[in-house]
Design a protein around this motif. Structure first.
Motif, PDB file in Angstrom:
ATOM      1  N   PHE A   1       7.463  53.336   0.755  1.00 37.05           N
ATOM      2  CA  PHE A   1       8.027  52.080   0.267  1.00 37.05           C
ATOM      3  C   PHE A   1       8.572  52.232  -1.153  1.00 37.05           C
ATOM      4  CE2 PHE A   1       7.423  47.564  -1.184  1.00 37.05           C
ATOM      5  CZ  PHE A   1       8.502  47.108  -0.480  1.00 37.05           C
TER       6      PHE A   1
ATOM      7  N   ILE B   1       2.674  46.112  -3.099  1.00 32.96           N
ATOM      8  CA  ILE B   1       3.852  45.541  -3.759  1.00 32.96           C
ATOM      9  C   ILE B   1       3.850  45.901  -5.245  1.00 32.96           C
ATOM     10  CG2 ILE B   1       5.005  43.370  -4.372  1.00 32.96           C
ATOM     11  CD1 ILE B   1       5.208  43.945  -1.451  1.00 32.96           C
TER      12      ILE B   1
ATOM     13  N   SER C   1      12.346  43.156  -2.016  1.00 32.06           N
ATOM     14  CA  SER C   1      11.224  44.052  -1.760  1.00 32.06           C
ATOM     15  C   SER C   1      10.444  43.592  -0.539  1.00 32.06           C
ATOM     16  CB  SER C   1      10.286  44.088  -2.959  1.00 32.06           C
ATOM     17  OG  SER C   1      10.962  44.531  -4.083  1.00 32.06           O
TER      18      SER C   1
ATOM     19  N   ARG D   1      12.204  51.375  -2.552  1.00 30.80           N
ATOM     20  CA  ARG D   1      12.472  50.523  -3.713  1.00 30.80           C
ATOM     21  C   ARG D   1      13.290  51.244  -4.771  1.00 30.80           C
ATOM     22  NH1 ARG D   1       7.470  46.734  -5.383  1.00 30.80           N
ATOM     23  NH2 ARG D   1       8.949  45.847  -6.833  1.00 30.80           N
ATOM     24  N   GLU D   2      13.084  52.551  -4.899  1.00 35.02           N
ATOM     25  CA  GLU D   2      13.901  53.305  -5.859  1.00 35.02           C
ATOM     26  C   GLU D   2      15.365  53.270  -5.435  1.00 35.02           C
ATOM     27  OE1 GLU D   2      12.584  57.214  -6.818  1.00 35.02           O
ATOM     28  OE2 GLU D   2      10.950  56.470  -8.085  1.00 35.02           O
TER      29      GLU D   2
ATOM     30  N   LEU E   1      16.651  50.846  -3.740  1.00 30.91           N
ATOM     31  CA  LEU E   1      17.093  49.460  -3.953  1.00 30.91           C
ATOM     32  C   LEU E   1      17.590  49.245  -5.379  1.00 30.91           C
ATOM     33  CD1 LEU E   1      14.443  47.244  -2.142  1.00 30.91           C
ATOM     34  CD2 LEU E   1      16.813  47.604  -1.528  1.00 30.91           C
ATOM     35  N   GLU E   2      16.944  49.964  -6.334  1.00 35.28           N
ATOM     36  CA  GLU E   2      17.322  49.809  -7.737  1.00 35.28           C
ATOM     37  C   GLU E   2      18.817  50.042  -7.946  1.00 35.28           C
ATOM     38  OE1 GLU E   2      15.192  49.730 -10.930  1.00 35.28           O
ATOM     39  OE2 GLU E   2      14.180  48.486  -9.439  1.00 35.28           O
TER      40      GLU E   2
ATOM     41  N   PHE F   1      11.620  40.640  -6.201  1.00 32.89           N
ATOM     42  CA  PHE F   1      10.599  40.645  -5.168  1.00 32.89           C
ATOM     43  C   PHE F   1      11.118  40.243  -3.796  1.00 32.89           C
ATOM     44  CE2 PHE F   1       7.327  40.750  -8.521  1.00 32.89           C
ATOM     45  CZ  PHE F   1       6.605  41.807  -7.983  1.00 32.89           C
TER      46      PHE F   1
ATOM     47  N   SER G   1       4.491  50.012  -6.298  1.00 31.28           N
ATOM     48  CA  SER G   1       5.442  50.813  -5.527  1.00 31.28           C
ATOM     49  C   SER G   1       6.820  50.842  -6.164  1.00 31.28           C
ATOM     50  CB  SER G   1       5.525  50.270  -4.099  1.00 31.28           C
ATOM     51  OG  SER G   1       5.898  48.926  -4.106  1.00 31.28           O
ATOM     52  N   LYS G   2       6.870  50.724  -7.504  1.00 32.83           N
ATOM     53  CA  LYS G   2       8.193  50.741  -8.127  1.00 32.83           C
ATOM     54  C   LYS G   2       8.705  52.157  -8.307  1.00 32.83           C
ATOM     55  CE  LYS G   2       8.567  46.352 -10.429  1.00 32.83           C
ATOM     56  NZ  LYS G   2       7.714  45.669 -11.384  1.00 32.83           N
TER      57      LYS G   2
ATOM     58  N   ALA H   1      12.359  44.381   2.567  1.00 32.05           N
ATOM     59  CA  ALA H   1      12.270  45.818   2.843  1.00 32.05           C
ATOM     60  C   ALA H   1      10.900  46.163   3.407  1.00 32.05           C
ATOM     61  CB  ALA H   1      12.537  46.614   1.569  1.00 32.05           C
ATOM     62  N   ALA H   2       9.839  45.546   2.822  1.00 33.30           N
ATOM     63  CA  ALA H   2       8.483  45.806   3.301  1.00 33.30           C
ATOM     64  C   ALA H   2       8.354  45.422   4.764  1.00 33.30           C
ATOM     65  CB  ALA H   2       7.474  45.031   2.461  1.00 33.30           C
TER      66      ALA H   2
END
Lengths: 266, 191
Positions: free
Chosen positions: B151, B29, B173, B155-156, B158-159, B170, B32-33, B176-177
Motif C-alpha cells: 500500500f 493508513i 488513499s 501511495r508513493e 499517488l504522490e 486521505f 504507509s506514506k 486505493a486501500a
C-alpha cells in the motif's frame, strides 16, 4: 470462591510485576544518554511550542541550541530574560535583541470605513475577503472576521468594532497572525518604532477619502514636516523608515486623516 | 509440514489481517506514506506479533487454562503485548534512532493494534500447538507488512499522480486501500 479470586488476581498481578521488572532492567541496559543541558534549556524555554523559531517546537529548538546550530536569539517569545538564561546555561555570549511586535496596518473600524454590503457568511477572513474583496469598501483593509485572533497563541489580539488590534504588551512576536491575515496587513516592527502609518491602501487619495476616514491619502504633509526625511512614498502611501525615525511625532500632528498612529514603547 | 506451510501462507495471503480481516487499520493508513517507514513498522509488528503469539501461548497453556481462567486471557494478552511494545520501543530508541523517530507515535500504538491481539487470540482459539502458534503469529506479521509495504508503494505512486482536488489526501488513499483489499480477496480460493 475467594481462592479463585486470589489466584486470578495474583496471576495478573504477578505477570504485571514480572514484565515491569523486565522492562526496567531493559530500560537501564538500553538507556540512551541525553545531554543534560537539553533538559535544562527545555525548562528555560517558554514552552508555547509556537514554532516561531522555525523548528517544530520547544523540544526541537532546545536540541538545536545545545548542538550549537541555533542562535540563542532564535526564540522571539522569551525576550531578553530568556537570552540571558540561555547564555548562562550554554555559556554563549548574549547578543543584543530588539523586541519586536506585530502591528495591524489599518485603522478602519466599521465606523470609520464604509461597508459595501452586509456580510453574513462564515466567520472567516479568507472567505469574506474572497467575496468582492470583503465587506469593507477599502479592499486593502482589515476584514474583521478574526482569523488573527484565532491564530494568536497568546491572546494578544482583540477585535474592536471590526478592526483587529494587537495588545503589544502581550505580543511575543511569533508571527502566527502575519500568516493568518489574508490581506497581509499585519507587519512585524520593532516595539520602539512608535509612529506607524496604519494604512495599506494603494488607492488614489480621492478613492481612499471616499471609502475611509482614516486612510493615507498621499498628501505628503508628513514628509514635509519630518526633520530627518524618514518618510517615503510608495505611490500614494506614506511609509516611515524605522531606521531613520527619531520618534518626534511631528508627522502624526501633521496628518489630516489621522492615519499615522502612535504606539507607546514601554 | 504441508499443513504448517498452508497455515503460514494462509495467514499471509488468504487471511491477511489488514486486507481481509480489517484489523490494524490505523497504522495501515497512518504509516504507509513511505516504503521505508512501512518496512520499519512492519518489522516492529512482525517482532511483536511473533513474540506476543509465543508468550501468550505459554501464559495461556501454563497459567490460565489449567485453572479455568480463560476469561482472563484478553487482559493478560494485552499486558503481554504492552510490555513487548515497550521493550521494542526501548531497543529501537537505542539501536535505530532514525527509525524510532520515523515511526513516532505509531510505535507505542502497536499496543492498541488489534491485529496483534487478534493474532494471539485466534491462535489460541484454533488450538494450534506452540510451534504452529508462533508460525501463525509470524505469518500474520508478514501479512501485515506485505499489505503495508504494497500500500505504501501505491501511495508513493499517488504522490506523483494528477488527482482531482477534492480527492487529494486521505480520500484517494481510502479508495486505493479498498482496491488493494479487493485484489487480496482473489486469494480466497487458494487453499
Amino acid at each position: 470462591m475467594y481462592v479463585n479470586l486470589l489466584v486470578s488476581a495474583s496471576i495478573v498481578g504477578g505477570l504485571g510485576l514480572l514484565f515491569g521488572v523486565g522492562l526496567s532492567v531493559a530500560s537501564k541496559k538500553f538507556a540512551v544518554k541525553v545531554d543534560e543541558r537539553v533538559a535544562k534549556v527545555r525548562d528555560a524555554l517558554p514552552g508555547a511550542n509556537c514554532g516561531a523559531c522555525g523548528l517544530t517546537g520547544c523540544d526541537a529548538f532546545a536540541e538545536c541550541l545545545v548542538k550549537g546550530e541555533c542562535s540563542i536569539n532564535g526564540c522571539p517569545v522569551g525576550g531578553e530574560e530568556l537570552v540571558n538564561n540561555l547564555s548562562q546555561i550554554l555559556g554563549v555570549k548574549a547578543e543584543a535583541t530588539v523586541a519586536m511586535t506585530a502591528r495591524v496596518m489599518c485603522s478602519g473600524t466599521h465606523q470609520l470605513c464604509k461597508q459595501k454590503f452586509d456580510y453574513s457568511g462564515i466567520e472567516d477572513c479568507l472567505a469574506a475577503a474572497k467575496l468582492y474583496g470583503g465587506p469593507a469598501a477599502c479592499t486593502y483593509g482589515c476584514v474583521g472576521m478574526g482569523n488573527c485572533v484565532r491564530a494568536c497563541p497568546f491572546d494578544a489580539i482583540v477585535m474592536i468594532d471590526g478592526l483587529a488590534r494587537i495588545v503589544e504588551s502581550k505580543c511575543k512576536a511569533c508571527e502566527k497572525c502575519v500568516g493568518a491575515c489574508p490581506k497581509n496587513i499585519i507587519k512585524m516592527v520593532s516595539k520602539c518604532s512608535e509612529y506607524t502609518v496604519t494604512c495599506k491602501s494603494l488607492d488614489k487619495g480621492a478613492v481612499v477619502r471616499k471609502n475611509c476616514n482614516v486612510g493615507c491619502i498621499g498628501c505628503r504633509k508628513c514628509s514635509k514636516v519630518c526633520p530627518v526625511n524618514a518618510i517615503t512614498f510608495n505611490g500614494t502611501l506614506a511609509q516611515i523608515d524605522p531606521e531613520k525615525c527619531i520618534n518626534c511625532g511631528e508627522c502624526m500632528k501633521a496628518c489630516p486623516t489621522n492615519a499615522i498612529k502612535r504606539f507607546k514603547c514601554e | 509440514m504441508r499443513e504448517i506451510i498452508i497455515i503460514v501462507l494462509s495467514a499471509v495471503l488468504v487471511e491477511n489481517f489488514v486486507l481481509t480481516k480489517f484489523l490494524g487499520i490505523c497504522p495501515f493508513i497512518g504509516v504507509s506514506k513511505k516504503i521505508n517507514t512501512a518496512l520499519g513498522m512492519g518489522g516492529a509488528v512482525i517482532f511483536v506479533m511473533t513474540f506476543a503469539a509465543a508468550i501468550t501461548k505459554i501464559v495461556y497453556d501454563l497459567l490460565l487454562e489449567p485453572r479455568g481462567l480463560d476469561y482472563l486471557s484478553t487482559i493478560c494478552f494485552i499486558l503481554v503485548i504492552a510490555s513487548l511494545v515497550q521493550f521494542v520501543e526501548i531497543v529501537l530508541k537505542k539501536m535505530v534512532p532514525p527509525l524510532y523517530k520515523a515511526l513516532g507515535i505509531y510505535l507505542p500504538l502497536i499496543t492498541t493494534n488489534c491485529a496483534v491481539l487478534g493474532a494471539a487470540l485466534l491462535g489460541i482459539e484454533r488450538n494450534y500447538s506452540f510451534g504452529v502458534t508462533v508460525l501463525f503469529g509470524l505469518g500474520a506479521g508478514l501479512g501485515f507488512t506485505l499489505a503495508l509495504v504494497l500500500f505504501a508503494g501505491v501511495r508513493e505512486k499517488l504522490e506523483d499522480s494528477d488527482i482531482p482536488e477534492s480527492l487529494k489526501g486521505f480520500s484517494i488513499s481510502l479508495i486505493a486501500a479498498a482496491l488493494v483489499s479487493v485484489a487480496f480477496f482473489g486469494f480466497q480460493g487458494l487453499f
